[in-house]
Design an enzyme around this catalytic site. Structure first.
Site, mmCIF file in Angstrom:
data_model
loop_
_atom_site.group_PDB
_atom_site.id
_atom_site.type_symbol
_atom_site.label_atom_id
_atom_site.label_comp_id
_atom_site.label_asym_id
_atom_site.label_seq_id
_atom_site.Cartn_x
_atom_site.Cartn_y
_atom_site.Cartn_z
ATOM 1 N N ASP A 239 1.063 -0.837 0.047
ATOM 2 C CA ASP A 239 -0.208 -0.077 -0.060
ATOM 3 C C ASP A 239 0.815 1.259 -0.008
ATOM 4 O OD1 ASP A 239 -2.249 1.584 0.409
ATOM 5 O OD2 ASP A 239 -3.609 0.142 1.484
ATOM 6 N N HIS A 265 2.055 2.002 -3.176
ATOM 7 C CA HIS A 265 1.422 2.792 -3.838
ATOM 8 C C HIS A 265 2.172 4.544 -4.107
ATOM 9 C CE1 HIS A 265 -2.497 0.457 -2.864
ATOM 10 N NE2 HIS A 265 -1.144 -0.051 -3.687
#
Ligand SMILES: *[C@@H]1O[C@H](CO)[C@@H](O)[C@H](O)[C@H]1NC(C)=O
Length: 402
Positions: A239, A265
């Site tokens: 993430d 991310h």
């Protein structure tokens, strides 16, 4: 003066000039040991916790050799944990060990707040986690008494539109002067490091190494915190590599210096920015293989003012969305309108084509950014809605690696 001394001084001055953390942050030092333990590979929760609890302030419990298995631990104020080179501290895979009392840890529900973190630092001053060893959250291992892993549970939550109850690896709350130094963190069942309402937090030389498929495994998340330095870290995860949030209080004076991000991310601010994010510098960052590069994301349910953010000396390779300023990250409604202004990109190089997005709320509340010395790859997509961008970029980036 000797020239190397001059250079060192010069670098220190430069660092001070770019830093937004108001503290003078230098390389941390491992405290001396209060006692040492050798791991047997068996459950040693109570041995470790007792040793931490009886450790003198200013000292560190030294995990000196072997492998340790443990349930949740609390590091007291002023005490540190030192995981030495070659040592592995493994988090228990048993959800019951982390349960907050509702019998929901390891299950899905609507709140996702049923598990204690693996390591808790709360109301502490001068606590740290040090050493070249590894803390392994075992997120990919089958949970004890269940048929799936923490990460599979997180995937289920996504398809079933619920929340997974999975422990964070390190949770820092209401603390002061907290340090993470050299430690390797991997396979967290959920976020790796969250620092909430904490003033003075340094992550220096930390490695986070978790698969890109492990859902909700943010690297380092400062939340409602001030005087933050994240330096010389290597972060790959499933993430946000780093996510700066302000859902509970303002986050400001943040220095993100000399880091490398692998899968993940990206370097994010948001989504919760209700109380505002300001005075942030991201200086000297390489991103290779992240889905997003430099991203500020929010929506009307959790927006606020994000300003005084400078990105400089950034190189990206294989990044799908190199720059994203998105005030409409989700269609959630509300009165918390995101405002992103005073965002500066300088000396940014993006070696592979991608999509650049600048999406403001309205023409009267556009995202405002400045570009200088920004070089992107030809063939990139540049999408702007309600955006005021000064300076310019050039589509002349070349080279195969950062
Ligand atoms: C940030 O650090 C500066 C310098 O050490 C200090 O004066 C200030 O109080 C700190 N801010 C907070 C909120 O602790």
């Amino acid at each position: 003066m000797h020239s190397s001394v001059v250079i060192t001084l010069l670098l220190a001055v430069l660092q001070a000039v770019v830093a937004k953390d108001l503290r003078t942050v230098t390389e941390p030092k491992i405290p001396s040991a209060c006692s040492s333990l050798s791991g047997t590979g068996k459950d040693e929760t109570s041995t470790i916790q007792k040793a931490l609890t009886s450790c003198a302030k200013g000292k560190a419990l030294h995990l000196a050799s072997g492998t340790f298995l443990s349930g949740p631990l609390t590091i007291p104020s002023g005490v540190s944990l030192w995981v030495d080179s070659g040592v592995v501290l493994k988090a228990s895979t048993n959800p019951n060990d982390y349960d907050e009392g509702k019998n929901t840890c390891g299950t899905l529900d609507s709140s996702g707040s049923g598990c204690k973190p693996f390591i808790t630092i709360k109301g502490a001053t001068g606590t740290g986690i040090y050493g070249k060893g590894t803390i392994d959250g075992q997120g990919g291992q089958t949970m004890t008494g269940k048929s799936e892993s923490w990460w599979e549970l997180a995937r289920d939550a996504q398809t079933k539109k619920k929340k997974q109850n999975a422990p964070r690896l390190i949770q820092i709350d209401n603390s002061k002067d907290i340090t993470l130094y050299l430690i390797t963190l991997k396979n967290s069942p959920n976020f790796h490091v969250a620092s909430k309402s904490t003033n003075g937090f340094t992550a220096w030389g930390v490695t986070i190494n978790t698969p890109g498929t492990a859902r909700n495994t943010d690297g380092i998340d400062p939340m409602g915190s001030q005087n933050i330095t994240i330096a010389h870290c290597n972060i790959a995860t499933g993430d946000d590599n780093v996510a700066i949030k302000a859902g509970n209080a303002a986050t400001k004076h943040v220095s993100i210096l000399n880091n490398k991000f692998g899968v993940g991310h990206g370097m994010s601010i948001g989504s919760e920015v209700n109380y505002g994010v300001s005075d942030v510098t991201v200086t000297t960052l390489t991103l290779d293989g992240t889905t997003n590069g430099l991203r500020i994301k929010s929506d009307k349910s959790r927006g606020g003012l994000v300003t005084g953010v400078t990105y400089s000396g950034v190189c990206m390779h294989n990044v799908k969305n190199p720059i994203v300023l998105d005030t409409q990250y989700s269609s959630a409604s509300g009165s918390h309108i995101p405002t992103f202004k005073g965002i500066t990109f300088s000396n940014v190089k993006v070696l592979t084509a991608g999509t650049f997005t600048f999406d403001g709320i309205s023409d009267s509340n556009p995202v405002e950014a400045t570009m200088s010395n920004v070089h992107i790859k030809s063939g990139s997509k540049w999408v702007t809605t309600h955006a005021k961008i000064s300076g310019k970029y050039e589509t002349d980036a070349s080279g195969n690696s950062c």
